[in-house]
Motif scaffolding. Structure first.
Motif, PDB file in Angstrom:
ATOM      1  N   MET A  21      23.844 -85.413 -31.894  1.00  0.00           N
ATOM      2  CA  MET A  21      23.107 -84.165 -31.943  1.00  0.00           C
ATOM      3  C   MET A  21      22.365 -83.943 -30.631  1.00  0.00           C
ATOM      4  O   MET A  21      22.320 -82.834 -30.103  1.00  0.00           O
ATOM      5  N   GLU A  22      21.797 -85.019 -30.090  1.00  0.00           N
ATOM      6  CA  GLU A  22      21.062 -84.892 -28.838  1.00  0.00           C
ATOM      7  C   GLU A  22      21.983 -84.414 -27.733  1.00  0.00           C
ATOM      8  O   GLU A  22      21.642 -83.523 -26.958  1.00  0.00           O
ATOM      9  N   SER A  23      23.170 -85.011 -27.678  1.00  0.00           N
ATOM     10  CA  SER A  23      24.096 -84.636 -26.614  1.00  0.00           C
ATOM     11  C   SER A  23      24.558 -83.192 -26.773  1.00  0.00           C
ATOM     12  O   SER A  23      24.693 -82.455 -25.792  1.00  0.00           O
ATOM     13  N   ILE A  24      24.731 -82.723 -28.017  1.00  0.00           N
ATOM     14  CA  ILE A  24      25.103 -81.323 -28.240  1.00  0.00           C
ATOM     15  C   ILE A  24      23.967 -80.408 -27.808  1.00  0.00           C
ATOM     16  O   ILE A  24      24.184 -79.386 -27.155  1.00  0.00           O
ATOM     17  N   LEU A  25      22.718 -80.798 -28.149  1.00  0.00           N
ATOM     18  CA  LEU A  25      21.582 -79.953 -27.797  1.00  0.00           C
ATOM     19  C   LEU A  25      21.423 -79.856 -26.286  1.00  0.00           C
ATOM     20  O   LEU A  25      21.094 -78.798 -25.748  1.00  0.00           O
ATOM     21  N   LEU A  26      21.659 -80.974 -25.585  1.00  0.00           N
ATOM     22  CA  LEU A  26      21.573 -80.937 -24.128  1.00  0.00           C
ATOM     23  C   LEU A  26      22.627 -80.003 -23.562  1.00  0.00           C
ATOM     24  O   LEU A  26      22.376 -79.255 -22.618  1.00  0.00           O
ATOM     25  N   SER A  27      23.819 -80.037 -24.150  1.00  0.00           N
ATOM     26  CA  SER A  27      24.866 -79.158 -23.643  1.00  0.00           C
ATOM     27  C   SER A  27      24.543 -77.703 -23.962  1.00  0.00           C
ATOM     28  O   SER A  27      24.872 -76.808 -23.202  1.00  0.00           O
ATOM     29  N   LEU A  28      23.859 -77.459 -25.092  1.00  0.00           N
ATOM     30  CA  LEU A  28      23.464 -76.090 -25.418  1.00  0.00           C
ATOM     31  C   LEU A  28      22.423 -75.588 -24.415  1.00  0.00           C
ATOM     32  O   LEU A  28      22.452 -74.445 -23.992  1.00  0.00           O
ATOM     33  N   GLU A  29      21.518 -76.486 -24.031  1.00  0.00           N
ATOM     34  CA  GLU A  29      20.486 -76.110 -23.067  1.00  0.00           C
ATOM     35  C   GLU A  29      21.107 -75.697 -21.744  1.00  0.00           C
ATOM     36  O   GLU A  29      20.633 -74.793 -21.073  1.00  0.00           O
ATOM     37  N   SER A  30      22.181 -76.403 -21.366  1.00  0.00           N
ATOM     38  CA  SER A  30      22.781 -76.097 -20.067  1.00  0.00           C
ATOM     39  C   SER A  30      23.987 -75.192 -20.213  1.00  0.00           C
ATOM     40  O   SER A  30      24.809 -75.079 -19.318  1.00  0.00           O
ATOM     41  N   ASN A  31      24.080 -74.528 -21.392  1.00  0.00           N
ATOM     42  CA  ASN A  31      25.147 -73.547 -21.614  1.00  0.00           C
ATOM     43  C   ASN A  31      26.539 -74.108 -21.418  1.00  0.00           C
ATOM     44  O   ASN A  31      27.411 -73.448 -20.894  1.00  0.00           O
ATOM     45  N   SER A  32      26.718 -75.358 -21.800  1.00  0.00           N
ATOM     46  CA  SER A  32      28.066 -75.905 -21.658  1.00  0.00           C
ATOM     47  C   SER A  32      28.554 -76.469 -22.979  1.00  0.00           C
ATOM     48  O   SER A  32      29.243 -77.462 -23.039  1.00  0.00           O
ATOM     49  N   ALA A  33      28.153 -75.806 -24.092  1.00  0.00           N
ATOM     50  CA  ALA A  33      28.464 -76.362 -25.403  1.00  0.00           C
ATOM     51  C   ALA A  33      29.861 -75.986 -25.884  1.00  0.00           C
ATOM     52  O   ALA A  33      30.395 -74.959 -25.524  1.00  0.00           O
ATOM     53  N   ALA A  34      30.422 -76.834 -26.722  1.00  0.00           N
ATOM     54  CA  ALA A  34      31.718 -76.547 -27.330  1.00  0.00           C
ATOM     55  C   ALA A  34      31.530 -75.482 -28.407  1.00  0.00           C
ATOM     56  O   ALA A  34      30.435 -75.297 -28.905  1.00  0.00           O
ATOM     57  N   PRO A  35      32.629 -74.774 -28.780  1.00  0.00           N
ATOM     58  CA  PRO A  35      32.493 -73.672 -29.741  1.00  0.00           C
ATOM     59  C   PRO A  35      31.953 -74.085 -31.103  1.00  0.00           C
ATOM     60  O   PRO A  35      31.234 -73.333 -31.736  1.00  0.00           O
ATOM     61  N   ASP A  36      32.277 -75.303 -31.569  1.00  0.00           N
ATOM     62  CA  ASP A  36      31.806 -75.641 -32.905  1.00  0.00           C
ATOM     63  C   ASP A  36      30.532 -76.463 -32.845  1.00  0.00           C
ATOM     64  O   ASP A  36      30.205 -77.204 -33.766  1.00  0.00           O
ATOM     65  N   ALA A  37      29.781 -76.316 -31.753  1.00  0.00           N
ATOM     66  CA  ALA A  37      28.570 -77.124 -31.554  1.00  0.00           C
ATOM     67  C   ALA A  37      27.574 -76.935 -32.694  1.00  0.00           C
ATOM     68  O   ALA A  37      27.010 -77.897 -33.222  1.00  0.00           O
ATOM     69  N   ILE A  38      27.352 -75.669 -33.084  1.00  0.00           N
ATOM     70  CA  ILE A  38      26.351 -75.399 -34.107  1.00  0.00           C
ATOM     71  C   ILE A  38      26.752 -76.053 -35.424  1.00  0.00           C
ATOM     72  O   ILE A  38      25.914 -76.615 -36.134  1.00  0.00           O
ATOM     73  N   HIS A  39      28.028 -75.959 -35.743  1.00  0.00           N
ATOM     74  CA  HIS A  39      28.474 -76.556 -37.003  1.00  0.00           C
ATOM     75  C   HIS A  39      28.301 -78.063 -36.986  1.00  0.00           C
ATOM     76  O   HIS A  39      27.894 -78.658 -37.983  1.00  0.00           O
ATOM     77  N   ALA A  40      28.606 -78.659 -35.826  1.00  0.00           N
ATOM     78  CA  ALA A  40      28.439 -80.104 -35.711  1.00  0.00           C
ATOM     79  C   ALA A  40      26.976 -80.477 -35.888  1.00  0.00           C
ATOM     80  O   ALA A  40      26.645 -81.478 -36.536  1.00  0.00           O
ATOM     81  N   LEU A  41      26.075 -79.647 -35.329  1.00  0.00           N
ATOM     82  CA  LEU A  41      24.646 -79.906 -35.470  1.00  0.00           C
ATOM     83  C   LEU A  41      24.249 -79.852 -36.938  1.00  0.00           C
ATOM     84  O   LEU A  41      23.546 -80.729 -37.446  1.00  0.00           O
ATOM     85  N   PHE A  42      24.718 -78.788 -37.612  1.00  0.00           N
ATOM     86  CA  PHE A  42      24.354 -78.640 -39.024  1.00  0.00           C
ATOM     87  C   PHE A  42      24.858 -79.823 -39.830  1.00  0.00           C
ATOM     88  O   PHE A  42      24.135 -80.401 -40.651  1.00  0.00           O
ATOM     89  N   ARG A  43      26.124 -80.186 -39.590  1.00  0.00           N
ATOM     90  CA  ARG A  43      26.707 -81.296 -40.358  1.00  0.00           C
ATOM     91  C   ARG A  43      25.912 -82.567 -40.137  1.00  0.00           C
ATOM     92  O   ARG A  43      25.692 -83.342 -41.052  1.00  0.00           O
ATOM     93  N   GLY A  44      25.477 -82.770 -38.870  1.00  0.00           N
ATOM     94  CA  GLY A  44      24.694 -83.977 -38.559  1.00  0.00           C
ATOM     95  C   GLY A  44      23.429 -84.020 -39.393  1.00  0.00           C
ATOM     96  O   GLY A  44      23.141 -85.004 -40.083  1.00  0.00           O
ATOM     97  N   ALA A  45      22.655 -82.908 -39.356  1.00  0.00           N
ATOM     98  CA  ALA A  45      21.398 -82.881 -40.087  1.00  0.00           C
ATOM     99  C   ALA A  45      21.655 -83.013 -41.591  1.00  0.00           C
ATOM    100  O   ALA A  45      20.950 -83.736 -42.300  1.00  0.00           O
TER     101      ALA A  45
END
Lengths: 720, 95
Positions: A21-45
């Protein structure tokens, strides 16, 4: 599996999920996230919350994660937009979740104020839009039952909750029953009406008696909040389609519900009117309002088509089959096995014994002269070598995971210090032994901190010096002749030789008249108590770091080199052996005593010429085709008794770009062998790095080549 | 268990009408429906019923409709009554 084992598995998986989740959030901050990033975040939580709920004592973790999950649910639905602030907040939430986890494993104390702050931050994203009426709470009277028009469109009269449930096909197989959910629902409110549907049920030939084809439209009167009602279906939430419409939900929500289920045995619209969820007028209104169907909950279109029953049965089956195939393919991509490290060590020990046994078998078969036996023994030796290599590879992990952790560290420190730092990582796929990876993390972290804190200047200083405002930190790893080299480079101000020299003088580490090379001066910073930092910051400069780093590296049988140019930057190179267990070696003999030289450090073997032999006592170098080669006579070094033979040989070895010659009696050939560490009694012995048992059963000492090279160079220097 | 005439078929199920026996019960229950114009099922002997069992009843009703035959339940045990009430299907099976 015992509860303890289950808990430690949960802790390990939780940590992995948080890292992801941390690595996805960092990529979101730098606008380099994968398309299913949000879903992966939700699934993690969602997974963390769900698993934590199984264990006693993790209630705080569950409660906290629940709020995080709710916010992520809103983001997933498109109700809340992801932006840098939210990503930052969620990063802090990940940290706090780690802290809550540590509370149970290490007994650490959790910062309650921090938790309150984070929760307040999260709640801000959860407050419902002003136009939507709130569900009935205990203290309120039911509001007037009129058709209200709000900013988002007309609102239904229905003062009850409307639940639309479509249970997934595996619900019964998984041991659950829709009836129990409905019965439970009845305990938190009054079920006003139930419509049971079985639209997906195929004709008898195709109907699977163990699959679930049931759906329900339920009108439900309750003072509970949406969270509680959602909570009823917690265990099936992942596999089932659940829509919960609060009292006086907007008509558009009923529209999207209708669009999800356009056809069935009973028109859903009629059903809603019959159950009182919608009035006839509202239904007509809903059908008249044109609104394109959004992708609900990010469901792929294929799934929606399947559920709408608009596709004939065989095609439905084909579509489901394809889905299963894709899911299986995904599972295969990620298939790894968690192995107990102790079991792996035991396996490698056994293989070590196998290598030794194989060596003696080969030796004996050689002596026997039996051709068939010799052949069989050779085949065996080859297989043992393969098994050995495979087993050692099991312990090898890419260094990339360790490097990635620094993304977060660099981001945090650069924010704290107000410096802009760009982290570049290369060679992430370079592999090294698992135990080394674990122990290299801290020393690396220290060096990265040093580089950022002291090496890289502030933006204004850099611009004044003609450098780009953002500092560049480069982590690199590669293999070189049997070692792994890890480099930490920065383009900062570099090491100041003078300052280091002065400080060393002050501390009495050097004498004023000593001549030291740049390298040697730089290496002084690894002496205990050394620090040239003017300001001791929070992170470094206390003078306790670098010597600990040096000791850690030495413990791993590695070395550190420093390369620096004032004004341009510094590169710290750490060199570590690849394997700690089994080595390919070159066997030599000195007057009957056997020594093993690590094969990857052997350059060549030459006979010791008569000329060199004669001049050996006077000059401490050998003439190797015109090159000066410092040397060590093992006989002298280790004070081996016995007279020298007629000829002596030189094994030319190299390490970190330096060469030396080891003078021995006989060259015995290559062998592979298990390193057996020497007891602590022998740890002060210079030049010996371990021991091994040969096929003959006799003991051979393994040479510490880097130390011997240093020794050779040193004594050559003195003599000259 | 079976009535004499071909066009009317009376049968009963006893014991557990649950997922554990669902496959077996399906084989017993469904084929006669296409063969007879009317099928009447006596569930007074059913001691336990779950949603898998209920689904079989729904399937039976659907099969009957498909062949333009009739299917109804004659007597219900307590557990069957309760589940049908919960699912609001009482009126569906009992005219």
């Amino acid at each position: 599996m015992s509860l303890d084992q289950a808990f430690s598995t949960f802790v390990a998986e939780c940590r992995e999920l948080l890292e992801e989740m941390e690595s996805i959030l960092l990529s979101l901050e730098s606008n380099s996230a994968a398309p299913d990033a949000i879903h992966a975040l939700f699934r993690g939580a969602h997974t963390i919350k769900g698993s934590a709920g199984l264990f006693f004592g993790l209630e705080r973790l569950v409660e906290f994660t629940h709020v995080v999950e709710s916010v992520l649910d809103q983001v997933r639905d498109g109700e809340v937009a992801m932006n840098r602030d939210l990503a930052s907040l969620l990063l802090r939430c990940c940290d706090h979740t780690s802290a809550l986890l540590a509370m149970t494993t290490d007994g650490a104390v959790v910062d309650a104020e921090q938790q309150a702050r984070l929760l307040a931050g999260l709640e801000a994203y959860l407050s419902p839009p002003a136009s939507r009426p709130l569900p009935l709470s205990r203290s309120e009277e039911p509001t007037a039952l009129l058709l209200e028009v709000s900013e988002d469109g007309p609102v239904a009269e229905n003062a009850n909750w409307h639940l639309s449930l479509r249970f997934g096909p595996d619900v019964l197989r998984n041991g659950m029953d829709p009836a129990s959910f409905i019965r439970y629902l009845a305990t938190i409110g009054e079920i006003v009406s139930v419509h049971t549907l079985s639209d997906p049920m195929p004709p008898a030939e195709a109907m699977d008696p163990e699959s679930c084809y049931l759906g329900f439209e339920i009108d439900f009167k309750s003072e509970a909040d949406k969270e509680t009602i959602e909570g009823v279906f917690e265990f099936v939430r992942a596999d089932c389609r659940i829509r919960i419409l609060p009292p006086h939900a907007r008509i558009v929500e009923y529209i999207s519900l209708l669009q999800e289920h356009p056809d069935g045995d009973q028109m859903l619209g009629e059903l809603l009117v019959n159950s009182g969820a919608l009035t006839r007028r509202e239904l007509e209104e809903a059908l008249r309002i044109q609104r394109p169907a959004p992708a609900l909950h990010g469901q792929p279109i294929g799934e929606i088509l399947v559920e709408q029953n608009m596709v004939p049965q065989p095609i439905v089956a084909a579509a489901l089959h394809k889905q299963t195939q894709t899911r299986q393919a995904k599972q295969q991509e990620n298939s790894t096995i968690r192995v107990d490290a102790a079991k792996l060590d035991h396996l490698i020990n056994l293989i070590g014994e196998l290598v030794t046994a194989g060596a003696s078998t080969q030796l004996l078969s050689n002596r026997s002269g039996n051709g068939e036996l010799l052949e069989a023994a050779t085949v065996l030796a080859r297989l043992v070598e393969e098994v050995r290599d495979s087993a050692l590879k099991l312990r090898m992990v890419p260094i990339g995971a360790t490097f990635s952790r620094f993304q977060r560290l660099v981001r945090d420190i650069s924010q704290e210090l107000g410096k802009e730092i760009e982290l570049v990582i290369t060679g992430a796929e370079t592999e090294l032994d698992k135990s080394v990876v674990e122990r290299i993390g801290d020393p690396l972290m220290h060096m990265v901190r040093n580089a950022i804190d002291h090496g890289i200047e502030r933006a204004d200083e850099r611009l004044a010096g003609g450098k780009p405002a953002a500092g560049r930190l480069h982590l690199n790893a590669f293999h070189e002749s049997g070692s792994i080299v890890i480099e930490v480079s920065d383009d900062g101000r570099g090491l100041n030789r003078e300052r280091i020299w002065q400080k060393a003088l002050e501390r009495g580490l050097v004498q004023p008249n000593q001549h030291l090379s740049d390298q040697e001066v730089f290496k002084l910073i690894f002496e205990p108590g050394f620090s040239t930092a003017d300001q001791i910051t929070n992170l470094s400069g206390r003078g306790v770091g670098m010597d600990v780093v040096m000791r850690s590296i030495n413990a791993l049988r590695g070395t550190i080199e420093l390369d620096s140019q004032e004004g341009h930057g510094t590169t710290v190179s750490i060199r570590l052996p690849l394997t700690l267990a089994i080595i390919d070696g070159f066997l030599v003999e000195v007057s009957g005593s056997s020594f093993v030289i690590p094969l990857d450090m052997v350059l060549e073997c030459v006979e010791l010429s008569d000329a060199d032999r004669a001049a050996m006592d006077e000059r401490h170098y050998i003439n190797l085709r015109g090159q000066v080669l410092p040397f060590i006579r093992l006989r002298d070094m280790f004070q081996v008794d016995g007279s020298t033979g007629r000829r002596e040989n030189v094994v030319v070895v190299q390490y970190a770009g330096q060469k030396a010659g080891l003078v021995v009696d006989e060259l015995m050939g290559e062998l592979q062998t298990v390193i057996k560490p020497l007891g602590r009694i022998f740890s002060h012995l210079k030049g010996i790095g371990g021991s091994t048992v040969l096929g003959t059963g006799s003991v051979a000492l393994i040479l510490d080549v880097p130390a011997l090279i240093q020794q050779a160079i040193a004594s050559a220097g003195q003599r000259v | 268990m079976h009535a004499a005439s071909d066009s009317q078929h009376r049968t009963a199920l006893e014991g557990d009408l649950t997922i554990y026996r669902a496959a077996e019960i399906k084989e017993r229950l469904i084929p006669p429906i296409s063969a007879h114009r009317e099928t009447e099922l006596d569930l007074s002997g059913v001691s336990e019923i779950d949603s898998a069992g209920l689904q079989l009843l729904l399937l039976a009703a659907k099969e009957a409709r498909r062949h333009q035959h009739a299917f109804r339940l004659s007597f219900l045990s307590q557990p069957v009554e309760e589940l049908l009430a919960l699912y609001n299907l009482h009126g569906y099976f009992i005219d």
